[in-house]
Design an enzyme around this catalytic site. Structure first.
Site, PDB file in Angstrom:
ATOM      1  N   TRP A   1       0.836  -1.215   0.000  1.00  0.00           N
ATOM      2  CA  TRP A   1       0.000   0.000   0.000  1.00  0.00           C
ATOM      3  C   TRP A   1       0.873   1.268   0.000  1.00  0.00           C
ATOM      4  O   TRP A   1       0.681   2.167  -0.830  1.00  0.00           O
ATOM      5  CB  TRP A   1      -0.930  -0.026   1.219  1.00  0.00           C
ATOM      6  CG  TRP A   1      -1.882   1.123   1.331  1.00  0.00           C
ATOM      7  CD1 TRP A   1      -2.219   2.016   0.348  1.00  0.00           C
ATOM      8  CD2 TRP A   1      -2.642   1.513   2.486  1.00  0.00           C
ATOM      9  NE1 TRP A   1      -3.139   2.927   0.830  1.00  0.00           N
ATOM     10  CE2 TRP A   1      -3.412   2.636   2.129  1.00  0.00           C
ATOM     11  CE3 TRP A   1      -2.750   0.994   3.784  1.00  0.00           C
ATOM     12  CZ2 TRP A   1      -4.269   3.275   3.041  1.00  0.00           C
ATOM     13  CZ3 TRP A   1      -3.614   1.619   4.681  1.00  0.00           C
ATOM     14  CH2 TRP A   1      -4.359   2.755   4.317  1.00  0.00           C
TER      15      TRP A   1
ATOM     16  N   ASP B   1       1.237  -8.259  -1.198  1.00  0.00           N
ATOM     17  CA  ASP B   1      -0.180  -7.860  -1.156  1.00  0.00           C
ATOM     18  C   ASP B   1      -0.316  -6.448  -1.718  1.00  0.00           C
ATOM     19  O   ASP B   1       0.317  -5.515  -1.239  1.00  0.00           O
ATOM     20  CB  ASP B   1      -0.693  -7.867   0.291  1.00  0.00           C
ATOM     21  CG  ASP B   1      -2.144  -7.400   0.374  1.00  0.00           C
ATOM     22  OD1 ASP B   1      -3.035  -8.179  -0.015  1.00  0.00           O
ATOM     23  OD2 ASP B   1      -2.382  -6.249   0.802  1.00  0.00           O
TER      24      ASP B   1
ATOM     25  N   TYR C   1      -4.434   1.179  -4.775  1.00  0.00           N
ATOM     26  CA  TYR C   1      -3.249   1.767  -4.124  1.00  0.00           C
ATOM     27  C   TYR C   1      -2.520   2.654  -5.149  1.00  0.00           C
ATOM     28  O   TYR C   1      -1.891   2.160  -6.075  1.00  0.00           O
ATOM     29  CB  TYR C   1      -2.301   0.692  -3.583  1.00  0.00           C
ATOM     30  CG  TYR C   1      -2.876  -0.137  -2.448  1.00  0.00           C
ATOM     31  CD1 TYR C   1      -4.010   0.265  -1.745  1.00  0.00           C
ATOM     32  CD2 TYR C   1      -2.266  -1.328  -2.057  1.00  0.00           C
ATOM     33  CE1 TYR C   1      -4.527  -0.502  -0.705  1.00  0.00           C
ATOM     34  CE2 TYR C   1      -2.778  -2.093  -1.005  1.00  0.00           C
ATOM     35  CZ  TYR C   1      -3.911  -1.674  -0.344  1.00  0.00           C
ATOM     36  OH  TYR C   1      -4.419  -2.437   0.686  1.00  0.00           O
TER      37      TYR C   1
END
Ligand SMILES: NC(=O)c1ccc[n+]([C@@H]2O[C@H](COP(=O)([O-])OP(=O)(O)OC[C@H]3O[C@@H](n4cnc5c(N)ncnc54)[C@H](OP(=O)(O)O)[C@@H]3O)[C@@H](O)[C@H]2O)c1
Length: 329
Positions: free
Chosen positions: A22, A52, A57
């Site tokens: 992120w 991930d 994002y």
């Protein structure tokens, strides 16, 4: 030396410390492209084989950085998990249609430069989505079409996790689990283990608080969610500092500090605490630099925490933190 764990029913073995992508996408202040690539590369060099990310994002920037880094990476191919749903505006349950999900997946395939997504997660959808079997039917058809290998969910609440794993093809649940968020370790972990569902532990450092580096004077850039989402203005407040009021958390961090062995970073200690739960398949700390990624990967090498330390951390949680979070998520 990075240890691996089984990822539920998929047959995958993944590094127990993954990489949360992120912060290299957006919403965490300025992170240059070069810095972002270097952070991810450092994690891969330390043996990370699970990444991930999400389509939102940095509006795809994170996925594209993952693609660029992996294009040049000659080591083991990591599993790349992404997410869909948050491009919906308004973000409502009725938007989780077959057509919308297929379009989101096509965009992620393009951003990541692959033909099939390893793992697609619903991105903290409204609770109502878990009561719509047709959404899971749509995911099954994306698997059948070869667009995704597996699917899972990222949830806000323990109750959503329990509901989601009633769907037989949900292979993974991503949930906030850290020293400041201990409730998943009860009923949910038992149910996940019974069904062999993989558990991805997110926000493991409580947005950086559990590194021990923050103070009352820490300042965050206007485009950092630790500034703009302090009270849940943009998304669930639980995603920012795990939903713990900042001053309360600082106080608890001081109680934790004496428990961290000399020569160990509090970040690695906090990650090792998560790994004490065998229901957890992978922990995904975010990192904005090589140094952070390396410090986080080092958690896999730490010895188990003693029962006394575990008890002391539980007592700190119960006394200082639980009243603020336990009943909410
Ligand atoms: N809804 C969802 O599905 C959802 C929501 C949240 C997160 N996630 C996933 O979970 C991942 C992890 O959660 P998170 O990134 O929110 O929080 P986190 O991992 O708890 O905290 C990450 C932040 O802590 C700081 N940090 C990391 N390692 C450090 C170290 N060793 N020493 C000092 N500081 C360090 C960095 O920020 P600074 O240097 O700026 O302090 C970093 O961005 C995300 O990247 C994302 O993949 C998913």
């Amino acid at each position: 030396m990075m240890h691996t764990r089984s990822f539920g029913r998929t047959g995958w073995k993944v590094s127990e410390i993954g990489f949360g992508a992120w912060a290299i996408g957006g919403a965490w202040g300025d992170v240059s492209e070069a810095q972002a690539r270097d952070a991810l590369l450092a994690a891969l060099e330390k043996g990370t084989t699970f990444i991930d990310t999400a389509d939102v994002y940095g509006d795809g920037r994170s996925e594209r950085i993952v693609r660029e880094v992996l294009k040049e990476w000659r080591g083991e191919r990591p599993i790349v998990a992404t997410k869909a749903g948050r491009r919906l505006s308004p973000h409502v349950a009725s938007g989780y249609t077959q057509a919308n999900l297929a379009a989101f997946v096509d965009r992620s395939l393009q951003n990541l430069g692959v033909e099939t997504l390893d793992l697609l997660q619903l991105h903290c959808p409204p609770t109502e989505v878990y009561y719509r079997p047709e959404v899971f039917d749509a995911l099954d058809s994306l698997v059948a079409a070869g667009k995704i290998r597996h699917y899972g969910v990222s949830v806000e609440k323990v109750e959503e996790a329990l509901k989601a794993i009633e769907y037989p093809n949900v292979v993974s649940v991503q949930i906030i689990y850290n020293i400041f968020r201990q409730r998943p370790a009860g009923l949910f972990f038992r149910e996940a283990k019974a069904r062999n569902v993989a558990v991805i532990a997110r926000v493991p450092l409580a947005s950086g608080l559990l590194t021990g580096k923050m103070t009352r004077d820490s300042a965050f850039a206007p485009d950092d969610h630790r500034n703009f989402n302090r009270h849940g203005e943009a998304f669930d407040v639980g995603e920012t500092f795990a939903g713990v009021p900042y001053e309360v958390a600082l106080d608890a961090v001081e109680a934790i500090r004496p428990l961290v062995p000399a020569g160990t970073s509090m970040a690695a200690f906090a990650l090792r605490w998560i790994l004490m739960a065998d229901a957890v398949s992978v922990v995904i700390p975010g990192a904005k630099s090589r140094a952070q990624a390396e410090a986080n990967a080092a958690a896999s090498e730490l010895p188990a925490l003693s029962p006394q330390t575990m008890q002391a951390l539980r007592a700190i949680y119960e006394e200082k933190i639980a009243p603020h979070v336990h009943h909410r998520w």
